[in-house]
Design an enzyme around this catalytic site. Structure first.
Site, PDB file in Angstrom:
ATOM      1  N   GLU A  51      11.669  26.369  42.471  1.00 42.77           N
ATOM      2  CA  GLU A  51      10.939  25.376  41.572  1.00 42.77           C
ATOM      3  C   GLU A  51      11.597  25.725  40.129  1.00 42.77           C
ATOM      4  O   GLU A  51      10.900  25.923  39.226  1.00 42.77           O
ATOM      5  CB  GLU A  51       9.396  25.870  41.346  1.00 42.77           C
ATOM      6  CG  GLU A  51       8.693  25.462  42.824  1.00 42.77           C
ATOM      7  CD  GLU A  51       7.048  25.637  42.592  1.00 42.77           C
ATOM      8  OE1 GLU A  51       6.740  25.886  41.343  1.00 42.77           O
ATOM      9  OE2 GLU A  51       6.440  25.258  43.530  1.00 42.77           O
TER      10      GLU A  51
ATOM     11  N   GLU B 271       5.916  25.577  50.246  1.00 41.49           N
ATOM     12  CA  GLU B 271       4.834  25.928  49.650  1.00 41.49           C
ATOM     13  C   GLU B 271       3.933  24.711  49.878  1.00 41.49           C
ATOM     14  O   GLU B 271       4.365  23.519  49.372  1.00 41.49           O
ATOM     15  CB  GLU B 271       4.816  26.207  48.253  1.00 41.49           C
ATOM     16  CG  GLU B 271       5.644  27.862  48.236  1.00 41.49           C
ATOM     17  CD  GLU B 271       5.665  28.015  46.381  1.00 41.49           C
ATOM     18  OE1 GLU B 271       4.583  27.460  45.898  1.00 41.49           O
ATOM     19  OE2 GLU B 271       6.475  29.077  46.328  1.00 41.49           O
TER      20      GLU B 271
END
Ligand code: FCB
Length: 491
Positions: A178, A389
């Site tokens: 991320e 995720e």
């Protein structure tokens, strides 16, 4: 750029769903969120050790000092994964353990990851290694952090050190987790470490993170790495609040640009999106246009082919160009003032929709995951994708030694149905990683937000698999998502 989808929901498939035989069922964690043992075996502080001590930065002033004590309890945690039948475990490596202060290699720190990989392989669990899940050595931040180009080179050195130790036994290595969060929550909005609120610094950091990704991939390929290499990006699905309003549509385009395409386009198309460059062209860092940090050859490195794309998805956003009511969400937020993480987006706002929310106040929007995967497939022809995720925080309680978490189970089921819908649409998705294996240190939200499928009783460090863990274990064991949620859980 393609036309943005508007917010029409995708119908999720119902009934029993059989996933492909080789579909990978995993769970994910990150070093700073679970390891604890922050001053053990030569580890030095990361930006999160520092930031978690800034007054008001973290709810309740929590830190990762102890976290889940995974550093010491790792063998038991791997045994638990085996008991749950997980096929793969996604973890990250703490840079300040392996190269304390960003300096020379620390074998004692590497040993932990050698042992972890050995333990996983012995349990027949496939390791998925993430090199950077946000814990930059503080000493590198003191030298400018991700706004300093040199950090990208230090990252490639760190990647090689990890590769030397475990690279021959890890089938998948991803560089960054991320980078949107590292860059924009860390350097523009100040929600995350290092907590800087410096406008275009987030754009500069984003470029250097991406450069670090490119340099690391090149360095690993040079070593003859056989592992699949890639990166994990986090996405939003940016819908205009009012699809008929051109200003809202333009606001959604800007958010899609800064959140999604600023990362996707360089990695998968070797260029930055023209509209984002236009929107941000007059933003400066250290007195110079931010774009000057992009040097010749950078995009060729960043856009070199990768073998896997990790996709993290939690929710989408309804974006507006106009003020929107911001009702209290009942969530305990950190007290430290922060700013928007979207530089140059002016009056852009996010509107609430009539959707259920999780304990974080995040909207539950599973159809967004289908739309996202289909869009990635259609627009980018990416390499094989994994959902690296997805998950939800809810307020769990232990009652008679048991944690029943029907909301998390429903969240999980809906998102797996969304993945299945994308598979049916022809998207190449190879696996799914539940966030998270364990309740853990949820960054600025501390320990109050529990994302685990396994409950952690922090005072005793006892692990209690929640009902959702049994449910997930049943799916992992059979590859079938049962139509009747009362069925299929492992005892
Ligand atoms: C993601 C992070 C992960 C966790 C989840 C809830 O943004 O990658 O560490 O905090 O959100």
């Amino acid at each position: 750029m393609t036309q943005l989808e508007t917010s029409q929901a995708v119908a999720l498939p119902t009934g029993d769903l059989r996933f492909p035989d080789d579909f990978v069922w995993g769970a994910a964690t990150a070093a700073y969120q679970i390891e604890g043992a922050v001053d053990v075996d030569g580890r030095t502080p990361s930006i999160w050790d520092t930031f978690s001590r800034v007054p008001g930065a973290i709810v309740d002033g929590d830190t990762g000092d102890d976290a889940c004590d995974h550093y010491r309890r790792m063998p038991q945690d791997v045994a638990l994964m085996k008991e749950l039948g997980l096929g793969s475990y996604r973890f990250s490596v703490a840079w300040p353990r392996v190269r304390p202060d960003g300096g020379p290699v620390n074998e004692a720190g590497l040993d932990f990851y050698r042992r972890l990989v050995d333990e996983l392989l012995a349990a027949d669990i496939r390791p998925w290694l993430t090199l950077y899940h946000w814990d930059l050595p503080q000493a590198l931040e003191d030298a400018g952090g991700w706004t300093n180009r040199d950090t990208a080179h230090r990252f490639a050195d760190f990647a090689l050190s990890v590769y030397d130790a475990v690279g021959d036994r890890v089938p998948t290595i991803t560089t960054l987790n991320e980078p949107w969060c590292s860059a924009f929550l860390g350097y523009t909005g100040g929600q995350h470490a290092p907590g800087r609120q410096e406008g275009a610094a987030g754009l500069v950091a984003a470029h250097h993170l991406l450069l670090g990704h490119g340099l690391a991939v090149a360095a690993l390929r040079d070593q003859g790495a056989e592992a699949d290499l890639g990166v994990t990006l986090n996405f939003t699905v940016a819908d205009p609040h009012d699809p008929a309003d051109p200003a809202d549509r333009d606001a959604a385009r800007r958010i899609d640009g800064l959140h999604n395409r600023l990362f996707l386009d360089p990695v998968l198309r070797r260029r930055y999106p023209a509209d984002v460059l236009e929107d941000t062209g007059d933003l400066t860092f250290a007195g110079r246009p931010w774009l000057e940090v992009v040097r010749e050859g950078d995009l060729a490195l960043i856009g070199a082919p990768i073998d896997v794309l990790g996709v993290n998805y939690y929710h989408g956003d309804a974006v507006s160009a106009r003020p929107q009511p911001q009702p209290s969400d009942g969530v305990r937020h950190p007290e430290r003032p922060v700013t928007t993480p979207y530089p140059g987006t002016g009056d852009t706002t996010f509107a609430g929709r009539d959707l259920p929310v999780t304990g974080m106040g995040w909207e539950v929007q599973p159809d967004g995951l289908t739309r996202l995967m289909v869009r990635l497939h259609d627009d980018y022809s990416p390499p094989p994708m994994y959902v690296t995720e997805n998950g939800a925080a809810y307020s769990d309680a232990v009652v008679d030694g048991v944690v029943d978490d029907p909301e998390r189970r429903a969240y999980l089921e809906a998102h797996l149905r969304a993945v299945y819908a994308a598979l049916e649409a022809g998207v190449d998705i190879r696996g799914f990683y539940q966030w998270s294996l364990l309740d853990n240190f949820e960054w600025a939200y501390g320990y109050g937000q529990r994302f685990g499928i396994v409950y952690v009783d922090y005072p005793t460090q006892r692990r209690i698999p929640k009902a959702s863990a049994r449910y997930y274990a049943g799916i992992a064991a059979t590859g079938v998502l049962p139509g009747d949620p009362a069925e299929g859980s492992l005892p």
